[in-house]
Design a protein around this motif. Structure first.
Motif, PDB file in Angstrom:
ATOM      1  N   SER A   1      -2.732 -15.035  13.058  1.00  0.00           N
ATOM      2  CA  SER A   1      -1.807 -13.820  13.244  1.00  0.00           C
ATOM      3  C   SER A   1      -2.245 -13.289  14.494  1.00  0.00           C
ATOM      4  O   SER A   1      -3.300 -13.136  14.866  1.00  0.00           O
ATOM      5  N   LEU A   2      -1.286 -12.744  15.186  1.00  0.00           N
ATOM      6  CA  LEU A   2      -1.440 -11.817  16.356  1.00  0.00           C
ATOM      7  C   LEU A   2      -1.624 -10.459  16.226  1.00  0.00           C
ATOM      8  O   LEU A   2      -2.612 -10.018  16.818  1.00  0.00           O
ATOM      9  N   GLU A   3      -1.171  -9.911  15.008  1.00  0.00           N
ATOM     10  CA  GLU A   3      -1.134  -8.377  14.806  1.00  0.00           C
ATOM     11  C   GLU A   3      -0.938  -8.550  13.197  1.00  0.00           C
ATOM     12  O   GLU A   3      -0.021  -9.488  12.476  1.00  0.00           O
ATOM     13  N   VAL A   4      -1.395  -7.464  12.350  1.00  0.00           N
ATOM     14  CA  VAL A   4      -0.991  -7.186  11.008  1.00  0.00           C
ATOM     15  C   VAL A   4      -0.722  -5.835  10.920  1.00  0.00           C
ATOM     16  O   VAL A   4      -1.581  -5.049  11.596  1.00  0.00           O
ATOM     17  N   ARG A   5       0.150  -5.359  10.169  1.00  0.00           N
ATOM     18  CA  ARG A   5       0.423  -4.180  10.136  1.00  0.00           C
ATOM     19  C   ARG A   5       1.399  -3.527   8.895  1.00  0.00           C
ATOM     20  O   ARG A   5       1.820  -4.427   8.511  1.00  0.00           O
ATOM     21  N   LEU A   6       1.139  -2.192   8.531  1.00  0.00           N
ATOM     22  CA  LEU A   6       1.949  -1.843   7.572  1.00  0.00           C
ATOM     23  C   LEU A   6       3.204  -1.135   7.821  1.00  0.00           C
ATOM     24  O   LEU A   6       3.436  -0.563   8.990  1.00  0.00           O
ATOM     25  N   PHE A   7       4.129  -1.670   7.152  1.00  0.00           N
ATOM     26  CA  PHE A   7       5.786  -1.124   7.304  1.00  0.00           C
ATOM     27  C   PHE A   7       6.296  -0.331   6.506  1.00  0.00           C
ATOM     28  O   PHE A   7       6.260  -0.982   5.168  1.00  0.00           O
ATOM     29  N   SER A   8       6.862   0.531   6.599  1.00  0.00           N
ATOM     30  CA  SER A   8       7.793   1.332   5.531  1.00  0.00           C
ATOM     31  C   SER A   8       9.156   0.615   5.607  1.00  0.00           C
ATOM     32  O   SER A   8       9.539  -0.192   6.499  1.00  0.00           O
ATOM     33  N   GLU A   9       9.958   0.800   4.594  1.00  0.00           N
ATOM     34  CA  GLU A   9      11.277  -0.077   4.729  1.00  0.00           C
ATOM     35  C   GLU A   9      12.053   0.377   5.989  1.00  0.00           C
ATOM     36  O   GLU A   9      12.611  -0.758   6.403  1.00  0.00           O
ATOM     37  N   ALA A  10      12.048   1.386   6.406  1.00  0.00           N
ATOM     38  CA  ALA A  10      12.750   1.743   7.552  1.00  0.00           C
ATOM     39  C   ALA A  10      12.308   1.005   9.103  1.00  0.00           C
ATOM     40  O   ALA A  10      12.942   1.089   9.930  1.00  0.00           O
ATOM     41  N   GLU A  11      10.980   0.686   8.812  1.00  0.00           N
ATOM     42  CA  GLU A  11      10.367   0.070   9.977  1.00  0.00           C
ATOM     43  C   GLU A  11      10.177  -1.460  10.144  1.00  0.00           C
ATOM     44  O   GLU A  11       9.873  -1.892  11.305  1.00  0.00           O
ATOM     45  N   ILE A  12      10.530  -1.924   9.038  1.00  0.00           N
ATOM     46  CA  ILE A  12      10.825  -3.438   8.830  1.00  0.00           C
ATOM     47  C   ILE A  12      11.358  -3.959  10.119  1.00  0.00           C
ATOM     48  O   ILE A  12      12.627  -3.595  10.329  1.00  0.00           O
ATOM     49  N   PRO A  13      10.822  -4.800  11.060  1.00  0.00           N
ATOM     50  CA  PRO A  13      11.695  -5.448  11.728  1.00  0.00           C
ATOM     51  C   PRO A  13      12.621  -6.660  11.596  1.00  0.00           C
ATOM     52  O   PRO A  13      12.272  -7.793  11.696  1.00  0.00           O
ATOM     53  N   TRP A  14      13.640  -6.519  10.865  1.00  0.00           N
ATOM     54  CA  TRP A  14      14.497  -7.291  10.085  1.00  0.00           C
ATOM     55  C   TRP A  14      14.966  -8.334  10.932  1.00  0.00           C
ATOM     56  O   TRP A  14      14.984  -9.727  10.613  1.00  0.00           O
TER      57      TRP A  14
ATOM     58  N   PHE B   1      12.381  -4.045  -1.940  1.00  0.00           N
ATOM     59  CA  PHE B   1      13.184  -2.674  -1.475  1.00  0.00           C
ATOM     60  C   PHE B   1      14.088  -2.399  -2.334  1.00  0.00           C
ATOM     61  O   PHE B   1      14.149  -1.018  -2.851  1.00  0.00           O
ATOM     62  N   ALA B   2      15.039  -3.484  -2.757  1.00  0.00           N
ATOM     63  CA  ALA B   2      16.117  -2.867  -3.855  1.00  0.00           C
ATOM     64  C   ALA B   2      15.476  -2.724  -5.212  1.00  0.00           C
ATOM     65  O   ALA B   2      15.745  -1.541  -5.793  1.00  0.00           O
ATOM     66  N   ASP B   3      14.585  -3.422  -5.550  1.00  0.00           N
ATOM     67  CA  ASP B   3      13.971  -3.175  -6.979  1.00  0.00           C
ATOM     68  C   ASP B   3      12.940  -1.952  -6.901  1.00  0.00           C
ATOM     69  O   ASP B   3      13.208  -1.196  -7.785  1.00  0.00           O
ATOM     70  N   ARG B   4      12.525  -1.689  -5.623  1.00  0.00           N
ATOM     71  CA  ARG B   4      11.518  -0.465  -5.633  1.00  0.00           C
ATOM     72  C   ARG B   4      12.560   0.984  -5.963  1.00  0.00           C
ATOM     73  O   ARG B   4      12.105   1.854  -6.434  1.00  0.00           O
ATOM     74  N   ARG B   5      13.648   0.759  -5.316  1.00  0.00           N
ATOM     75  CA  ARG B   5      14.684   2.021  -5.300  1.00  0.00           C
ATOM     76  C   ARG B   5      15.065   1.969  -6.803  1.00  0.00           C
ATOM     77  O   ARG B   5      15.127   3.215  -7.093  1.00  0.00           O
ATOM     78  N   GLN B   6      15.130   0.945  -7.557  1.00  0.00           N
ATOM     79  CA  GLN B   6      15.834   1.016  -8.963  1.00  0.00           C
ATOM     80  C   GLN B   6      14.382   1.356  -9.951  1.00  0.00           C
ATOM     81  O   GLN B   6      14.702   1.799 -10.970  1.00  0.00           O
ATOM     82  N   GLY B   7      13.050   1.222  -9.471  1.00  0.00           N
ATOM     83  CA  GLY B   7      12.129   1.611 -10.212  1.00  0.00           C
ATOM     84  C   GLY B   7      11.731   0.472 -11.093  1.00  0.00           C
ATOM     85  O   GLY B   7      10.995   0.564 -12.244  1.00  0.00           O
TER      86      GLY B   7
ATOM     87  N   TRP C   1       0.977  -1.163   0.024  1.00  0.00           N
ATOM     88  CA  TRP C   1       0.026   0.101   0.140  1.00  0.00           C
ATOM     89  C   TRP C   1       0.876   1.097   0.154  1.00  0.00           C
ATOM     90  O   TRP C   1       1.714   1.316   0.896  1.00  0.00           O
ATOM     91  N   GLU C   2       0.866   1.856  -0.830  1.00  0.00           N
ATOM     92  CA  GLU C   2       1.742   3.262  -1.226  1.00  0.00           C
ATOM     93  C   GLU C   2       3.277   2.778  -1.100  1.00  0.00           C
ATOM     94  O   GLU C   2       3.566   1.767  -1.837  1.00  0.00           O
ATOM     95  N   ASP C   3       4.045   3.282  -0.024  1.00  0.00           N
ATOM     96  CA  ASP C   3       5.192   2.674   0.068  1.00  0.00           C
ATOM     97  C   ASP C   3       5.553   1.823   1.245  1.00  0.00           C
ATOM     98  O   ASP C   3       6.440   1.575   1.762  1.00  0.00           O
ATOM     99  N   LYS C   4       4.521   1.097   1.693  1.00  0.00           N
ATOM    100  CA  LYS C   4       4.555   0.226   2.663  1.00  0.00           C
ATOM    101  C   LYS C   4       4.080  -1.218   2.405  1.00  0.00           C
ATOM    102  O   LYS C   4       3.299  -1.536   1.245  1.00  0.00           O
ATOM    103  N   VAL C   5       4.524  -2.167   3.223  1.00  0.00           N
ATOM    104  CA  VAL C   5       4.295  -3.611   2.979  1.00  0.00           C
ATOM    105  C   VAL C   5       3.628  -3.856   4.126  1.00  0.00           C
ATOM    106  O   VAL C   5       3.774  -3.627   5.215  1.00  0.00           O
ATOM    107  N   LEU C   6       2.463  -5.008   3.888  1.00  0.00           N
ATOM    108  CA  LEU C   6       2.021  -5.502   5.259  1.00  0.00           C
ATOM    109  C   LEU C   6       2.724  -6.705   5.421  1.00  0.00           C
ATOM    110  O   LEU C   6       2.782  -7.768   4.704  1.00  0.00           O
ATOM    111  N   LEU C   7       2.684  -6.743   6.912  1.00  0.00           N
ATOM    112  CA  LEU C   7       3.256  -7.979   7.390  1.00  0.00           C
ATOM    113  C   LEU C   7       2.401  -8.307   8.510  1.00  0.00           C
ATOM    114  O   LEU C   7       1.481  -7.791   9.179  1.00  0.00           O
TER     115      LEU C   7
END
Length: 188
Positions: A130-143, A159-165, A47-53
């Protein structure tokens, strides 16, 4: 496997005539029981610049984050399985774009097929697994809290592909001996 699912008699492990590897074979009815990898299908919902985990409410890796994915059922297409898992785990309404990663895990007899997908709305919530679902930006991903190496790999590529477009399709193999130092070490 101890007993034949066709006739109920004991099976033995042997290389059948014309084959090249051990199989369970019924000595009574001669049925050969093939064992094949499990297919895991899922989506990378965006969704926009975030991914659902999804935070896992089941083992293995209870309490860690993953993409909505799970075992394909008989009678499903790959896309149907991915959509079903997105609905079951995140109650998410998604549209599949393209296949994104195809990852073989021969050490656990699994093949992951993950699709890039678009969230069609923000009406998602935690499903039974699932205990929880949430949208994460790249900087927020709990790697460090990602459940599986397959998910880590897919998100890194995304995220690498998205930066390359430009998005590619990736095939990859993860073996027990090629673990990333920061990736989870438990069985997928």
């Amino acid at each position: 496997m101890k007993y034949c699912s066709e006739c109920g008699n004991p099976v033995t492990s042997r290389v059948p005539e014309g084959d090249n590897r051990p199989r369970y074979v019924c000595d009574q009815c001669q049925t050969i029981h093939y064992r094949n990898p499990n297919i895991v299908a899922g989506t990378l919902p965006v969704w926009e610049d975030k991914v659902l985990l999804c935070k896992r409410a089941i083992e293995p890796r209870y309490g860690t984050w993953t993409l909505p994915a799970g075992f394909m059922e008989l009678g499903e297409t790959m896309e149907q399985a991915a959509l079903r898992e997105s609905e079951e785990e995140a109650c998410a309404n998604v549209a599949i774009d393209d296949i994104y990663t195809l990852i073989s895990l021969p050490h656990v007899n699994q093949v992951y097929v993950l699709y890039r997908a678009r969230l069609l709305d923000l009406d998602f919530c935690a499903g039974d697994e699932s205990l929880e679902v949430r949208l994460f930006s790249e900087a927020e991903i709990p790697w460090q809290q990602l459940a599986f190496r397959t998910i880590h790999y897919t998100l890194e590529k995304y995220f690498a592909d998205r930066r390359q477009g430009c998005f590619s399709i990736y095939t990859h193999t993860i073996n027990a001996n090629n673990r990333a130092p920061h990736a989870p070490q438990e069985k997928e």
